[in-house]
Design a protein around this motif. Structure first.
Motif, PDB file in Angstrom:
ATOM      1  N   LEU A 268       0.924  -1.398  -0.134  1.00 31.29           N
ATOM      2  CA  LEU A 268      -0.061   0.090   0.175  1.00 31.29           C
ATOM      3  C   LEU A 268       0.887   1.145   0.065  1.00 31.29           C
ATOM      4  O   LEU A 268       0.553   1.967  -0.766  1.00 31.29           O
ATOM      5  CB  LEU A 268      -1.126   0.212   1.309  1.00 31.29           C
ATOM      6  CG  LEU A 268      -2.068  -0.925   0.954  1.00 31.29           C
ATOM      7  CD1 LEU A 268      -2.885  -0.929   2.320  1.00 31.29           C
ATOM      8  CD2 LEU A 268      -3.124  -0.542   0.080  1.00 31.29           C
ATOM      9  N   MET A 269       2.144   1.189   0.557  1.00 35.62           N
ATOM     10  CA  MET A 269       2.846   2.335   0.500  1.00 35.62           C
ATOM     11  C   MET A 269       3.614   2.509  -0.779  1.00 35.62           C
ATOM     12  O   MET A 269       3.816   3.832  -1.115  1.00 35.62           O
ATOM     13  CB  MET A 269       3.937   2.302   1.697  1.00 35.62           C
ATOM     14  CG  MET A 269       3.598   2.305   3.070  1.00 35.62           C
ATOM     15  SD  MET A 269       4.737   1.827   4.158  1.00 35.62           S
ATOM     16  CE  MET A 269       5.933   3.281   4.035  1.00 35.62           C
ATOM     17  N   VAL A 270       3.730   1.475  -1.511  1.00 34.32           N
ATOM     18  CA  VAL A 270       4.383   1.617  -3.011  1.00 34.32           C
ATOM     19  C   VAL A 270       3.133   2.214  -3.706  1.00 34.32           C
ATOM     20  O   VAL A 270       3.607   2.847  -4.866  1.00 34.32           O
ATOM     21  CB  VAL A 270       4.876   0.108  -3.493  1.00 34.32           C
ATOM     22  CG1 VAL A 270       5.350   0.400  -4.715  1.00 34.32           C
ATOM     23  CG2 VAL A 270       5.836  -0.243  -2.532  1.00 34.32           C
ATOM     24  N   VAL A 271       2.078   2.054  -3.553  1.00 28.81           N
ATOM     25  CA  VAL A 271       1.056   2.465  -4.676  1.00 28.81           C
ATOM     26  C   VAL A 271       1.011   4.017  -4.141  1.00 28.81           C
ATOM     27  O   VAL A 271       0.960   4.598  -3.250  1.00 28.81           O
ATOM     28  CB  VAL A 271      -0.416   1.711  -4.202  1.00 28.81           C
ATOM     29  CG1 VAL A 271      -1.636   2.476  -4.775  1.00 28.81           C
ATOM     30  CG2 VAL A 271      -0.382   0.264  -4.370  1.00 28.81           C
ATOM     31  N   PRO A 272       1.066   4.518  -5.370  1.00 24.39           N
ATOM     32  CA  PRO A 272       1.020   6.089  -5.341  1.00 24.39           C
ATOM     33  C   PRO A 272      -0.291   6.575  -4.924  1.00 24.39           C
ATOM     34  O   PRO A 272      -1.289   6.569  -5.242  1.00 24.39           O
ATOM     35  CB  PRO A 272       1.236   6.662  -6.791  1.00 24.39           C
ATOM     36  CG  PRO A 272       1.285   5.393  -7.837  1.00 24.39           C
ATOM     37  CD  PRO A 272       1.225   4.132  -6.961  1.00 24.39           C
ATOM     38  N   GLY A 273      -0.100   7.593  -3.739  1.00 25.03           N
ATOM     39  CA  GLY A 273      -1.264   8.299  -3.080  1.00 25.03           C
ATOM     40  C   GLY A 273      -0.872   8.322  -1.709  1.00 25.03           C
ATOM     41  O   GLY A 273      -0.249   7.512  -1.264  1.00 25.03           O
ATOM     42  N   LEU A 274      -1.685   9.330  -1.276  1.00 25.97           N
ATOM     43  CA  LEU A 274      -1.327   9.719   0.132  1.00 25.97           C
ATOM     44  C   LEU A 274      -2.304   8.808   1.151  1.00 25.97           C
ATOM     45  O   LEU A 274      -1.716   8.320   2.173  1.00 25.97           O
ATOM     46  CB  LEU A 274      -1.386  11.265   0.432  1.00 25.97           C
ATOM     47  CG  LEU A 274      -0.754  12.162  -0.504  1.00 25.97           C
ATOM     48  CD1 LEU A 274      -1.281  13.450  -0.317  1.00 25.97           C
ATOM     49  CD2 LEU A 274       0.709  12.038   0.155  1.00 25.97           C
ATOM     50  N   PHE A 275      -3.510   8.493   0.725  1.00 24.16           N
ATOM     51  CA  PHE A 275      -4.204   7.721   1.749  1.00 24.16           C
ATOM     52  C   PHE A 275      -3.831   6.228   1.645  1.00 24.16           C
ATOM     53  O   PHE A 275      -3.875   5.593   2.689  1.00 24.16           O
ATOM     54  CB  PHE A 275      -5.749   7.794   0.889  1.00 24.16           C
ATOM     55  CG  PHE A 275      -6.761   7.023   1.625  1.00 24.16           C
ATOM     56  CD1 PHE A 275      -7.148   7.349   3.025  1.00 24.16           C
ATOM     57  CD2 PHE A 275      -7.426   5.837   1.343  1.00 24.16           C
ATOM     58  CE1 PHE A 275      -8.265   6.718   3.671  1.00 24.16           C
ATOM     59  CE2 PHE A 275      -8.253   5.084   1.975  1.00 24.16           C
ATOM     60  CZ  PHE A 275      -8.683   5.543   3.285  1.00 24.16           C
ATOM     61  N   THR A 276      -3.609   5.802   0.708  1.00 24.65           N
ATOM     62  CA  THR A 276      -3.093   4.420   0.437  1.00 24.65           C
ATOM     63  C   THR A 276      -1.838   4.152   1.414  1.00 24.65           C
ATOM     64  O   THR A 276      -1.472   3.280   2.113  1.00 24.65           O
ATOM     65  CB  THR A 276      -2.896   3.614  -0.776  1.00 24.65           C
ATOM     66  OG1 THR A 276      -1.997   4.654  -1.643  1.00 24.65           O
ATOM     67  CG2 THR A 276      -4.064   3.613  -1.590  1.00 24.65           C
ATOM     68  N   SER A 277      -0.882   5.105   1.017  1.00 27.53           N
ATOM     69  CA  SER A 277       0.400   5.208   2.058  1.00 27.53           C
ATOM     70  C   SER A 277       0.221   5.346   3.469  1.00 27.53           C
ATOM     71  O   SER A 277       0.840   4.728   4.350  1.00 27.53           O
ATOM     72  CB  SER A 277       1.113   6.467   1.725  1.00 27.53           C
ATOM     73  OG  SER A 277       1.713   6.154   0.363  1.00 27.53           O
ATOM     74  N   ALA A 278      -0.926   5.920   3.876  1.00 28.26           N
ATOM     75  CA  ALA A 278      -1.351   6.361   5.389  1.00 28.26           C
ATOM     76  C   ALA A 278      -1.778   4.916   5.986  1.00 28.26           C
ATOM     77  O   ALA A 278      -1.478   4.382   6.983  1.00 28.26           O
ATOM     78  CB  ALA A 278      -2.357   7.389   5.578  1.00 28.26           C
TER      79      ALA A 278
END
Length: 189
Positions: free
Chosen positions: A82-92
């Motif tokens: 999820l951290m690799v997927v570009p996006g702030l919500f998925t990284s959180a």
């Protein structure tokens, strides 16, 4: 319908967060934050693969259930992804999955909802006199449903004769001549 809902809502949430965070801290810091999150996610996934294997191995050596370390390892791997997927919500969300007490809470909630409906193993023996009496040729009584499907019967005999090529004179098993080394039998001079 319900399966498509996250694929519609997630991009909208990510775009909205990009706009809000980009407006607050600027475009370049937002892009740097997403790239740093992706690099951290890759590092977490690389490290977690080896660590999960060690945790499972340690649990097996201590005769403990390896399911718990495997589940924690899987959640950490999902967090890294999820951290690799570009996006702030998925990284959180990925960062939240890296917190051990939160993983334990998630696993407890998942365990409450799981139910084992049944498990079994059957093996039936169905031929010959043994099937009539429930015992095999050695007299060992097998349980109901025993079978030798997949067993291969065979015979063997011990022979004192040398292998065929030596017996037929195709290889030299005698002392080598004076100028020759070795006794491989591959060549004749």
């Amino acid at each position: 319908m319900w399966l498509l809902l996250p694929f519609v809502i997630l991009p909208i949430v990510e775009i909205a967060l990009f706009i809000q965070v980009g407006g607050a801290i600027g475009v370049l810091p937002t892009i740097a934050l997403v790239l740093a999150s992706a690099l951290a996610g890759v590092a977490v996934m690389r490290r977690q693969g080896a660590r999960a294997a060690l945790d499972v191995q340690r649990a097996m050596q201590d005769f403990r259930d390896p399911g718990r370390p495997m589940a924690h390892g899987a959640l950490v791997m999902i967090g890294g992804l999820l951290m690799v997927v570009p996006g702030l919500f998925t990284s959180a969300l990925g960062l939240l999955l890296l917190v051990a007490p939160l993983r334990s809470l998630i696993l407890r909630r998942m365990a409450r909802r799981m139910r084992v409906s049944g498990a079994g193993y059957s093996y039936s023996r169905t031929y010959g006199a043994e099937a009539d009496f429930g015992a095999d040729a050695t007299g060992f009584r097998r349980g109901p449903g025993w079978s030798d499907q997949g067993a291969i019967d065979g015979e063997y005999s011990v022979q004192d004769d040398p292998p065929g090529p030596v017996r037929d004179g195709l290889t030299d098993q005698t002392e080598p001549p004076a100028g020759r080394r070795g006794n491989s039998g591959w060549t004749r001079h």
